[in-house]
Enzyme design. Sequence first.
Site, PDB file in Angstrom:
ATOM      1  N   ARG A 174     100.118 -40.952  62.010  1.00  0.00           N
ATOM      2  CA  ARG A 174     100.500 -42.361  61.894  1.00  0.00           C
ATOM      3  C   ARG A 174      99.360 -43.225  62.423  1.00  0.00           C
ATOM      4  NH1 ARG A 174     103.767 -41.324  58.622  1.00  0.00           N
ATOM      5  NH2 ARG A 174     106.015 -41.525  58.759  1.00  0.00           N
ATOM      6  N   HIS A 192      97.467 -43.751  52.601  1.00  0.00           N
ATOM      7  CA  HIS A 192      98.733 -43.088  52.967  1.00  0.00           C
ATOM      8  C   HIS A 192      99.264 -42.265  51.788  1.00  0.00           C
ATOM      9  CE1 HIS A 192     102.390 -43.366  55.865  1.00  0.00           C
ATOM     10  NE2 HIS A 192     102.414 -42.215  55.190  1.00  0.00           N
TER      11      HIS A 192
HETATM   12  P1  NDP Z   1     107.728 -31.936  62.794  1.00  0.00           P
HETATM   13  O1  NDP Z   1     108.774 -32.662  63.536  1.00  0.00           O
HETATM   14  O2  NDP Z   1     108.121 -30.768  61.959  1.00  0.00           O
HETATM   15  O3  NDP Z   1     106.596 -31.442  63.806  1.00  0.00           O
HETATM   16  C1  NDP Z   1     106.067 -32.250  64.796  1.00  0.00           C
HETATM   17  C2  NDP Z   1     105.095 -31.420  65.629  1.00  0.00           C
HETATM   18  O4  NDP Z   1     104.457 -32.285  66.580  1.00  0.00           O
HETATM   19  C3  NDP Z   1     105.796 -30.321  66.428  1.00  0.00           C
HETATM   20  O5  NDP Z   1     105.029 -29.147  66.425  1.00  0.00           O
HETATM   21  C4  NDP Z   1     105.870 -30.920  67.837  1.00  0.00           C
HETATM   22  O6  NDP Z   1     105.864 -29.958  68.886  1.00  0.00           O
HETATM   23  C5  NDP Z   1     104.579 -31.705  67.876  1.00  0.00           C
HETATM   24  N1  NDP Z   1     104.663 -32.742  68.922  1.00  0.00           N
HETATM   25  C6  NDP Z   1     105.530 -33.779  69.017  1.00  0.00           C
HETATM   26  N2  NDP Z   1     105.302 -34.499  70.130  1.00  0.00           N
HETATM   27  C7  NDP Z   1     104.267 -33.892  70.756  1.00  0.00           C
HETATM   28  C8  NDP Z   1     103.583 -34.143  71.972  1.00  0.00           C
HETATM   29  N3  NDP Z   1     103.893 -35.171  72.765  1.00  0.00           N
HETATM   30  N4  NDP Z   1     102.582 -33.308  72.314  1.00  0.00           N
HETATM   31  C9  NDP Z   1     102.247 -32.261  71.520  1.00  0.00           C
HETATM   32  N5  NDP Z   1     102.865 -31.962  70.354  1.00  0.00           N
HETATM   33  C10 NDP Z   1     103.865 -32.771  69.980  1.00  0.00           C
HETATM   34  O7  NDP Z   1     106.986 -33.031  61.903  1.00  0.00           O
HETATM   35  P2  NDP Z   1     106.257 -32.841  60.493  1.00  0.00           P
HETATM   36  O8  NDP Z   1     105.271 -31.756  60.600  1.00  0.00           O
HETATM   37  O9  NDP Z   1     107.266 -32.772  59.404  1.00  0.00           O
HETATM   38  O10 NDP Z   1     105.540 -34.271  60.357  1.00  0.00           O
HETATM   39  C11 NDP Z   1     104.630 -34.725  61.331  1.00  0.00           C
HETATM   40  C12 NDP Z   1     104.239 -36.165  61.061  1.00  0.00           C
HETATM   41  O11 NDP Z   1     103.376 -36.245  59.940  1.00  0.00           O
HETATM   42  C13 NDP Z   1     105.390 -37.117  60.696  1.00  0.00           C
HETATM   43  O12 NDP Z   1     106.125 -37.509  61.818  1.00  0.00           O
HETATM   44  C14 NDP Z   1     104.634 -38.268  60.070  1.00  0.00           C
HETATM   45  O13 NDP Z   1     104.227 -39.176  61.073  1.00  0.00           O
HETATM   46  C15 NDP Z   1     103.395 -37.594  59.461  1.00  0.00           C
HETATM   47  N6  NDP Z   1     103.450 -37.581  58.000  1.00  0.00           N
HETATM   48  C16 NDP Z   1     102.432 -38.166  57.302  1.00  0.00           C
HETATM   49  C17 NDP Z   1     102.406 -38.130  55.935  1.00  0.00           C
HETATM   50  C18 NDP Z   1     101.276 -38.712  55.178  1.00  0.00           C
HETATM   51  O14 NDP Z   1     101.328 -38.748  53.941  1.00  0.00           O
HETATM   52  N7  NDP Z   1     100.223 -39.161  55.842  1.00  0.00           N
HETATM   53  C19 NDP Z   1     103.475 -37.471  55.171  1.00  0.00           C
HETATM   54  C20 NDP Z   1     104.497 -36.897  55.989  1.00  0.00           C
HETATM   55  C21 NDP Z   1     104.473 -36.964  57.357  1.00  0.00           C
HETATM   56  P3  NDP Z   1     107.076 -28.926  69.080  1.00  0.00           P
HETATM   57  O15 NDP Z   1     107.021 -28.024  67.856  1.00  0.00           O
HETATM   58  O16 NDP Z   1     106.737 -28.218  70.308  1.00  0.00           O
HETATM   59  O17 NDP Z   1     108.334 -29.739  69.115  1.00  0.00           O
HETATM   60  C1  OXD Z   2     106.331 -39.403  55.796  1.00  0.00           C
HETATM   61  C2  OXD Z   2     105.192 -40.133  55.239  1.00  0.00           C
HETATM   62  O1  OXD Z   2     106.672 -39.570  56.962  1.00  0.00           O
HETATM   63  O2  OXD Z   2     105.038 -40.159  53.998  1.00  0.00           O
HETATM   64  O3  OXD Z   2     106.924 -38.588  55.030  1.00  0.00           O
HETATM   65  O4  OXD Z   2     104.403 -40.672  55.986  1.00  0.00           O
END
Ligand code: NDP
Ligand code: OXD
Length: 310
Positions: free
Chosen positions: A225, A273
Site C-alpha cells: 500500500r 496499482h
Molecule cells: P495476508 O493477510 O494473506 O498476509 C499478510 C502477511 O503480512 C502475513 O504473512 C502477515 O504475517 C504479514 N504481516 C502483517 N503485519 C505484519 C507486521 N506488523 N510485521 C510483519 N509481518 C506482518 O495478505 P495478502 O497476502 O492477501 O495481501 C497482502 C497485501 O497486499 C494486502 O493487504 C494489500 O495491501 C496488498 N495487495 C496489493 C495488490 C496490488 O495490486 N498492488 C493486490 C492485492 C493485495 P502473519 O502471517 O504472521 O500473520
Molecule cells: C487488493 C488490491 O487489496 O487490489 O486486492 O490492492
Amino acid sequence: MSIVVSIPDVDKTNWWIDQLQALLPGWTIHPIHDPGDVEKVTYAVVWKPATGAFLPFPNLKAIVSLGAGIDHVLADAELPRQMPIIRTVGTDLTQRMREYVALHVLRHHRDMPAIAANQRDKRWKQLVVPPATQRRVGVMGLGNLGGTAARTLASLGFETLGWSRTRHEIDGVTTYAGDGEFADFLARCDILVCLLPLTEATTGILDARLFARLPQGASVINAGRGPHLVEDDLLAALDSGQLSHATLDVFHIEPLPSEHPFWAHPAITVTPHIASLIDAPTGSRIIAANIERFEATGYVEDLADAERGY
Ligand code: NDP
Ligand code: OXD
C-alpha cells in the site's frame, strides 16, 4: 434480500453488478447510491467506500472487500463495530501477483532500467550481473500473496528470504519473524519486495531507517500500500545511492497526481496499482461463492480479522 455495490468508478460498478447478478439470481443487486429498500440490504461489496457508507443499512450481515486488503474498509471511522469483513482472494489474485513480482524482481536483477537507458542513448554496454543464485531477494509479508511470491522467486533460483509477524516455514525460503529478526532480514536483501497489509504497525515501514539497513545499492518493490512508504525518505535514499531503483505500484494518493516527482524520476518505475487487479468475472465468482457460504454457515475462510487489521 439484496446486495449493494460501492466502487468509486461508476462504469466498474455496473460491470460488477451485472456479473454478480448473473451469479446470484435470487438476490437483487443495487449500486449503493440507489439501494432500494435499505432494510433488505444484507451484504455490501465495496472498494474504498465513503465514510459512513454502511450506516443506512440496519440488517447488514457482512462487508465484502473487493480485494485482498481491508484497510480501505477499516478507514471508515463510522464502520459498524464487529461487522464481519470478507476478503476477496483466490488463485487468480496470487497468480497475477507472482507474475508482477517475478517480472520486476527479474528486471531489477538484470539491470533492465540501465539497459533501457543505454538503448535510449544508443550505447552498447554489456553489463554483467550475477546469476539469480547469487542475488538475495526478501519478501515482507508471507500471506497469500507474499508466500506465493516467495515460492516463485525461490523456483527462479533466487536466494529467497521472507519476513512476517509470526514464523512461517516455506521450502527454499529462509524465513524471519517479528521485529527482533527484522534487521537481520533487511541486511541480506539486495532486492526487497513489500507485500504487507496496511496496519498501524506497517504504516511508514519503508522509511529512512529501513533503507539504511539494506545493503548499499539495494532496490525496492512496493506492491503493498502507498502509506507503507515515506516518500521523501525514498527520494533521499535514491539521491544518496543507498538505493538504486524503486518500483512502486501503490501510492498515498491514487491516481498518482500528474505533478508528483515519482512520475519523472529516472530511478523510479511507476505502475498504476495493477500488480494484481482482479477482473469482475473472476472476482464475482469468488464473491458469489463467499456470500452463499456465509449466508448458509455464517463463516468463510476469507474472513479478515479486523482487530489485527488484515
Ligand atoms: P495476508 O493477510 O494473506 O498476509 C499478510 C502477511 O503480512 C502475513 O504473512 C502477515 O504475517 C504479514 N504481516 C502483517 N503485519 C505484519 C507486521 N506488523 N510485521 C510483519 N509481518 C506482518 O495478505 P495478502 O497476502 O492477501 O495481501 C497482502 C497485501 O497486499 C494486502 O493487504 C494489500 O495491501 C496488498 N495487495 C496489493 C495488490 C496490488 O495490486 N498492488 C493486490 C492485492 C493485495 P502473519 O502471517 O504472521 O500473520
Ligand atoms: C487488493 C488490491 O487489496 O487490489 O486486492 O490492492
